[in-house]
Design a protein around this motif. Structure first.
Motif: not given
Length: 351
Positions: A33-35, A73-78, A86-90
């Motif tokens: 869902i959202n996690k 972690g968590q989903v931030v946008g896409n 806090g590194w983000r991956f697409n």
């Protein structure tokens, strides 16, 4: 058929890996869902997540910065954000943002593996193999056409067993083990009639006595009250369609087992039981909204039966695994030809 003992050699089949060039089920749709969700498919840790548009993605569950799990972690946008820094991956597995990146710094040139994934029939299907092979062959998930069909009532049970996947498949293909289930037994007096084999599947055709006949609206109650069940002859067909399993008992029941092998001694699977309402012709004339209401209201109607069967089977499967681990040289003596065919198919798939 000669009454000779077939000896199954355990030494290699119980150590077989999987053929990764197939679609495997790794989760139910509602679980993502959202996690982010961590799943393991044959020793590969994978993070599943749903983006802001509701699309499901699958990435290697590893942040290349410090090698911790991205599923923490968590989903931030896409994008999937690591809990640690806090590194983000697409969705392509590329580093898309670092919160403390200096103005004169470039984003790290690091990527993690992306897995092809599909959401279909209430499940998340994942392809762990070679992407070029997928494109060349146009392989598709097995699919569950009954999942959305208004004439079928579904029940889902999760199998978690501390055993190699081969034990589960053999259990499912061997209809003589109905002796184990007693009051939960759906069939009796199984008799293997014929086996068909090709490079991707084994079909075993049995005759059997079924305890259920869903031919009147009140007959659904047989799922809840054993006293209402009466034996009658029905064909019982079971198929190992690598890497999954499907069975039909007469015209009333269809069962799938969708596998997610974890490692040599652990297997997860989803057992999906469908009860047919095809015999109720009056029901089919009612409005679609009402038929959908009936289907949804009866979801899980066979839960007690299905969960009970799983508990009994898992106990036997895990004992088989433990016996093998204690003495891998001890032979099994097998009379069911279908199991010999199944092991041959497993070995041919893993080269």
């Amino acid at each position: 058929m000669t009454s000779v003992f077939e000896t199954i050699q355990n030494s290699d089949v119980r150590q077989l890996a999987i053929n990764p060039n197939h679609w495997y089920v790794v989760a139910r749709s509602y679980e993502v869902i959202n996690k982010p969700v961590n799943v393991i498919l044959w020793k590969q840790a994978i993070a599943l997540y749903r983006d802001s548009q509701g699309q499901v993605h699958a990435l290697e569950d590893r942040c290349p910065h410090r090698q911790v799990k991205l599923s923490h972690g968590q989903v931030v946008g896409n994008e999937l954000e690591c809990a640690y820094h806090g590194w983000r991956f697409n969705s392509a597995g590329e580093c898309a943002a670092v919160p403390y990146l200096a103005a004169n710094q470039k984003l790290p040139n690091c990527t993690i593996r992306r897995y092809p994934v599909k959401e279909q029939d209430g499940f998340i299907w994942l392809f762990p193999g070679d992407v070029e092979t997928l494109h060349e062959t146009s392989l598709q998930p097995m699919g569950l056409p009954e999942w959305e069909h208004l004439n079928y009532i579904a029940t889902v049970s999760v199998i978690n067993c501390q055993a190699h996947y081969s034990y589960l498949i053999e259990n499912l293909m061997d209809m003589y083990h109905g002796h184990l289930h007693q009051d939960l037994q759906a069939w009796a007096e199984a008799n293997l009639q014929d086996i068909e084999e090709d490079m991707n599947r084994v079909d075993a055709h049995y005759t059997a006595q079924s305890y259920y006949k869903i031919d009147k609206i009140w007959s659904i109650s047989q799922l809840f009250f054993p006293a209402l069940r009466k034996l009658h002859p029905e064909p019982l067909d079971v198929s190992y369609v690598y890497p999954h399993w499907v069975s039909t008992l007469g015209k009333d029941f269809k069962i799938y087992c969708l596998l997610c092998p974890v490692n040599e001694t652990q297997t997860k699977a989803y057992l999906i039981h469908f009860t047919s309402l095809n015999a109720f012709w009056r029901l089919h004339k009612l409005p679609v909204w009402f038929r959908r209401f009936v289907k949804d209201s009866l979801f899980g109607a066979a839960q007690k039966l299905l969960d009970g069967l799983v508990i009994q089977d898992v106990q036997m499967i895990e004992e088989e695994q433990q016996a093998y681990l204690q003495n891998s040289q001890r032979r099994n003596y097998e009379l069911n030809r279908a199991l010999v065919s199944v092991q041959k198919l497993m070995k041919s798939q893993v080269k």
